[in-house]
Design a protein around this motif. Structure first.
Motif, PDB file in Angstrom:
ATOM      1  N   PRO A  27     -12.004   1.948 -10.869  1.00 35.54           N
ATOM      2  CA  PRO A  27     -11.793   0.638 -11.121  1.00 35.54           C
ATOM      3  C   PRO A  27     -10.117   0.357 -11.197  1.00 35.54           C
ATOM      4  O   PRO A  27      -9.702  -1.011 -11.414  1.00 35.54           O
ATOM      5  CB  PRO A  27     -12.297   0.502 -12.617  1.00 35.54           C
ATOM      6  CG  PRO A  27     -11.824   1.857 -13.089  1.00 35.54           C
ATOM      7  CD  PRO A  27     -11.974   2.738 -12.229  1.00 35.54           C
ATOM      8  N   ALA A  28      -9.170   1.471 -10.799  1.00 37.27           N
ATOM      9  CA  ALA A  28      -7.850   0.865 -10.620  1.00 37.27           C
ATOM     10  C   ALA A  28      -7.537  -0.190  -9.672  1.00 37.27           C
ATOM     11  O   ALA A  28      -6.993  -1.266  -9.573  1.00 37.27           O
ATOM     12  CB  ALA A  28      -7.187   2.192 -10.318  1.00 37.27           C
ATOM     13  N   PHE A  29      -8.293   0.025  -8.555  1.00 41.26           N
ATOM     14  CA  PHE A  29      -8.297  -0.790  -7.367  1.00 41.26           C
ATOM     15  C   PHE A  29      -9.373  -0.875  -6.373  1.00 41.26           C
ATOM     16  O   PHE A  29      -9.828   0.286  -6.295  1.00 41.26           O
ATOM     17  CB  PHE A  29      -6.746  -0.913  -6.713  1.00 41.26           C
ATOM     18  CG  PHE A  29      -6.465  -1.766  -5.641  1.00 41.26           C
ATOM     19  CD1 PHE A  29      -5.885  -3.241  -6.145  1.00 41.26           C
ATOM     20  CD2 PHE A  29      -6.907  -1.835  -4.478  1.00 41.26           C
ATOM     21  CE1 PHE A  29      -5.305  -4.165  -5.436  1.00 41.26           C
ATOM     22  CE2 PHE A  29      -6.444  -2.858  -3.616  1.00 41.26           C
ATOM     23  CZ  PHE A  29      -5.698  -4.119  -4.040  1.00 41.26           C
ATOM     24  N   GLU A  30      -9.449  -1.863  -5.536  1.00 40.76           N
ATOM     25  CA  GLU A  30     -10.667  -1.713  -4.664  1.00 40.76           C
ATOM     26  C   GLU A  30     -10.328  -2.720  -3.601  1.00 40.76           C
ATOM     27  O   GLU A  30      -9.767  -3.877  -3.624  1.00 40.76           O
ATOM     28  CB  GLU A  30     -12.016  -2.201  -5.500  1.00 40.76           C
ATOM     29  CG  GLU A  30     -13.229  -1.828  -4.559  1.00 40.76           C
ATOM     30  CD  GLU A  30     -14.758  -2.085  -5.172  1.00 40.76           C
ATOM     31  OE1 GLU A  30     -15.547  -1.915  -4.624  1.00 40.76           O
ATOM     32  OE2 GLU A  30     -14.428  -2.459  -6.412  1.00 40.76           O
ATOM     33  N   GLY A  31     -10.851  -2.259  -2.331  1.00 40.46           N
ATOM     34  CA  GLY A  31     -10.305  -2.875  -1.260  1.00 40.46           C
ATOM     35  C   GLY A  31      -9.019  -2.584  -0.489  1.00 40.46           C
ATOM     36  O   GLY A  31      -8.492  -1.341  -0.691  1.00 40.46           O
ATOM     37  N   GLU A  32      -8.471  -3.101   0.297  1.00 42.10           N
ATOM     38  CA  GLU A  32      -7.163  -2.733   0.978  1.00 42.10           C
ATOM     39  C   GLU A  32      -5.995  -3.075   0.091  1.00 42.10           C
ATOM     40  O   GLU A  32      -5.712  -4.223  -0.324  1.00 42.10           O
ATOM     41  CB  GLU A  32      -6.899  -3.553   2.288  1.00 42.10           C
ATOM     42  CG  GLU A  32      -7.997  -3.138   3.352  1.00 42.10           C
ATOM     43  CD  GLU A  32      -7.693  -3.907   4.619  1.00 42.10           C
ATOM     44  OE1 GLU A  32      -6.923  -5.121   4.726  1.00 42.10           O
ATOM     45  OE2 GLU A  32      -8.228  -3.369   5.710  1.00 42.10           O
ATOM     46  N   PHE A  33      -5.163  -1.803  -0.260  1.00 39.73           N
ATOM     47  CA  PHE A  33      -3.991  -2.086  -1.041  1.00 39.73           C
ATOM     48  C   PHE A  33      -2.682  -2.548   0.002  1.00 39.73           C
ATOM     49  O   PHE A  33      -2.603  -1.775   0.996  1.00 39.73           O
ATOM     50  CB  PHE A  33      -3.657  -0.749  -1.754  1.00 39.73           C
ATOM     51  CG  PHE A  33      -2.544  -0.634  -2.590  1.00 39.73           C
ATOM     52  CD1 PHE A  33      -2.460  -1.142  -3.983  1.00 39.73           C
ATOM     53  CD2 PHE A  33      -1.261  -0.271  -2.312  1.00 39.73           C
ATOM     54  CE1 PHE A  33      -1.635  -1.228  -4.852  1.00 39.73           C
ATOM     55  CE2 PHE A  33      -0.149  -0.152  -2.898  1.00 39.73           C
ATOM     56  CZ  PHE A  33      -0.252  -0.613  -4.285  1.00 39.73           C
ATOM     57  N   ASP A  34      -1.974  -3.325  -0.616  1.00 42.01           N
ATOM     58  CA  ASP A  34      -0.907  -3.853   0.106  1.00 42.01           C
ATOM     59  C   ASP A  34       0.424  -3.182  -0.352  1.00 42.01           C
ATOM     60  O   ASP A  34       1.064  -3.556  -1.385  1.00 42.01           O
ATOM     61  CB  ASP A  34      -0.607  -5.534  -0.107  1.00 42.01           C
ATOM     62  CG  ASP A  34       0.292  -6.089   0.986  1.00 42.01           C
ATOM     63  OD1 ASP A  34       1.156  -5.292   1.532  1.00 42.01           O
ATOM     64  OD2 ASP A  34       0.319  -7.154   1.002  1.00 42.01           O
ATOM     65  N   PHE A  35       0.697  -2.186   0.527  1.00 43.23           N
ATOM     66  CA  PHE A  35       1.885  -1.196   0.229  1.00 43.23           C
ATOM     67  C   PHE A  35       3.210  -2.147   0.223  1.00 43.23           C
ATOM     68  O   PHE A  35       4.214  -1.922  -0.738  1.00 43.23           O
ATOM     69  CB  PHE A  35       1.933  -0.319   1.116  1.00 43.23           C
ATOM     70  CG  PHE A  35       1.280   1.063   0.823  1.00 43.23           C
ATOM     71  CD1 PHE A  35       1.681   1.803  -0.165  1.00 43.23           C
ATOM     72  CD2 PHE A  35      -0.084   1.044   1.155  1.00 43.23           C
ATOM     73  CE1 PHE A  35       0.815   3.075  -0.563  1.00 43.23           C
ATOM     74  CE2 PHE A  35      -1.152   2.113   0.769  1.00 43.23           C
ATOM     75  CZ  PHE A  35      -0.640   3.072  -0.096  1.00 43.23           C
ATOM     76  N   ALA A  36       3.228  -3.171   1.132  1.00 46.69           N
ATOM     77  CA  ALA A  36       4.649  -4.099   1.065  1.00 46.69           C
ATOM     78  C   ALA A  36       4.669  -4.832  -0.345  1.00 46.69           C
ATOM     79  O   ALA A  36       6.003  -5.071  -0.439  1.00 46.69           O
ATOM     80  CB  ALA A  36       4.350  -5.139   2.352  1.00 46.69           C
ATOM     81  N   LYS A  37       3.671  -5.002  -1.003  1.00 45.17           N
ATOM     82  CA  LYS A  37       3.698  -5.599  -2.156  1.00 45.17           C
ATOM     83  C   LYS A  37       3.727  -4.696  -3.451  1.00 45.17           C
ATOM     84  O   LYS A  37       3.433  -5.086  -4.649  1.00 45.17           O
ATOM     85  CB  LYS A  37       2.925  -6.965  -2.252  1.00 45.17           C
ATOM     86  CG  LYS A  37       3.301  -7.923  -1.336  1.00 45.17           C
ATOM     87  CD  LYS A  37       2.000  -8.916  -1.516  1.00 45.17           C
ATOM     88  CE  LYS A  37       2.120 -10.146  -0.212  1.00 45.17           C
ATOM     89  NZ  LYS A  37       1.110 -11.140  -0.163  1.00 45.17           N
ATOM     90  N   SER A  38       3.407  -3.447  -3.081  1.00 46.91           N
ATOM     91  CA  SER A  38       3.156  -2.336  -4.338  1.00 46.91           C
ATOM     92  C   SER A  38       4.350  -2.645  -5.413  1.00 46.91           C
ATOM     93  O   SER A  38       5.394  -2.621  -5.315  1.00 46.91           O
ATOM     94  CB  SER A  38       3.312  -1.160  -3.808  1.00 46.91           C
ATOM     95  OG  SER A  38       3.235  -0.175  -4.820  1.00 46.91           O
TER      96      SER A  38
END
Length: 441
Positions: free
Chosen positions: A363-374
């Motif tokens: 449940p930490a994150f689901e879907g595409e993670f945006d590394f540019a905004k990490s």
């Protein structure tokens, strides 16, 4: 080298003595201060010490500068203030005069430069702590790159490392047992020795080249044995764009690059049991079809089957958020100290919530993670500050030190690439491929 061994020793010993004086003065000055003031004073001391070490090592080519570069990558070993100051040593070093490089090549390869090469560019396109890289052309008209180690750089290795270790110890930076210190510095020394041996690096390139030969999108240069030795390494030229250029490309291309970088590291770890552990962005180049070119195979870490199984078990428990099993994994990996102190489950869950986000693990994150905004790296700092009372229960581990360096380096490559991607299918692919009941290599 530009400085004799005696001058190097005097310079490093002077740095150590200066740091010893600062540490003693700081300790006496804040003897009666409250805890908060002592912590603030220690942080300021470490910042000062880090800058002094970085400035001193930055003036000296060779093993000692490389030690500083390696140290800057072990953020779990050194305090943040010291590691941050040492990061400036990662930048390219000034090149060595060409006549010295020419003499080194001729001495190592046993022939005049103009007989060995049709053309040899005098200005290097890359210069680092222990050597520099020149473009050249063989008599066969093949374009190559030639990596040349600085003369005598290997002669000061042990003394340089001892002086740096002493300075860090006096400053109170190495807050760990003597046995653990020995293990950690043995790891650093071995890494340094490996990077100074171009014959070993050539063999690494052959092994990794064969391993990745069927991986479309991962390109590894080939060794030109006739023009290589312990201190000179000649490779086929494989050109690509920098990470900064690749960051301007469309996201679908960047996703291909990200997948290749993931397979580059995970494939080696779980399929070869050895890993390229220097994911500095300068060690990769990229093509517009998403291909990744990998360079510099001096820093390689080999793992045993037992260690690989521990890593797999840790990842399985991490992605399932099984904190009870995870604590036992951390003990087995040498990260959690062997004591009876209690660390609440919430502590581990908070770290998992941070660590699983870039991998898009629910449940930490689901879907595409945006590394540019990490914000993961900022979350790590905040979590460290809020959970300081538990950190005495943990310690750096020689088993995971190089892997930490690799994973954090690849995270920053994806941040700088600015890719938006769901990496969870790749995570589960490797976990399923390495299920306990399947054959292990």
């Amino acid at each position: 080298m530009a400085k004799s061994s005696g001058k190097r020793f005097i310079k490093l010993a002077g740095m150590t003595a200066s740091i010893a004086g600062k540490a003693a003065k700081n300790s006496l000055k804040h003897l009666s201060s409250d805890e908060e003031k002592r912590l603030q004073a220690r942080s300021e001391l470490l910042q000062d010490v880090g800058i002094q070490i970085a400035d001193t090592l930055g003036e000296m080519k060779g093993a000692v500068m490389k030690v500083g570069q390696i140290a800057s990558q072990y953020k779990d070993v050194f305090p943040a203030e010291v590691a941050t100051a040492l990061e400036k040593l990662q930048k390219d070093a000034p090149p060595m005069p060409f006549l010295q490089i020419k003499s080194q090549v001729e001495r190592e390869l046993g022939a005049p430069l103009d007989e060995l090469f049709l053309d040899f560019e005098e200005i290097p396109f890359a210069a680092a702590s222990i050597g520099q890289v020149h473009r050249a052309t063989l008599p066969s008209n093949q374009n190559v790159v030639v990596k040349v180690q600085y003369p005598d750089v290997d002669k000061n290795c042990d003394s340089d490392l001892k002086q740096v270790r002493m300075a860090l110890k006096i400053a109170g930076v190495l807050n760990m047992s003597r046995d653990l210190q020995e293990q950690l510095f043995l790891e650093i020394r071995q890494s340094l020795e490996d990077e100074l041996d171009y014959i070993k690096e050539a063999q690494n390139i052959r092994v990794f080249g064969a391993f990745h030969s069927r991986d479309e999108g991962i390109i590894i240069p080939r060794v030109i044995s006739s023009h290589s030795s312990r201190r000179v390494l000649t490779l086929t030229e494989e050109r690509g764009e920098s990470l900064a250029i690749a960051a301007t490309w469309d996201n679908d291309i960047k996703q291909k690059i990200a997948r290749h970088l993931f397979h580059f590291t995970a494939g080696q770890l779980f399929g070869l049991y050895r890993v390229h552990c220097d994911p500095h962005p300068g060690n990769f180049a990229f093509k517009e079809d998403g291909s990744v070119i990998a360079y510099d195979f001096g820093g390689i870490k080999n793992y045993s089957d037992r260690e690989i199984q521990l890593f797999l078990r840790f990842v399985r428990h991490a992605v399932s958020f099984d904190v009870t099993a995870l604590e036992q994994d951390l003990r087995a990996l040498g990260i959690r100290r062997e004591d009876d102190s209690h660390v609440p489950a919430e502590f581990y869950k908070a770290w998992l919530d941070i660590g699983m986000k870039p991998l898009s693990i629910p449940p930490a994150f689901e879907g595409e993670f945006d590394f540019a905004k990490s914000q993961v790296h900022h979350d790590v700092i905040r979590q460290m500050r809020s959970a300081l009372k538990y950190f005495n229960q943990f310690q750096p581990s020689p088993m995971t030190m190089m892997m930490d360096r690799t994973v954090s380096g690849q995270y920053w490559n994806l941040v700088n690439l600015g890719v938006k991607i769901d990496l969870s299918p790749l995570v589960y692919e490797y976990l399923n491929r390495n299920e306990p009941n399947r054959d292990q290599r």
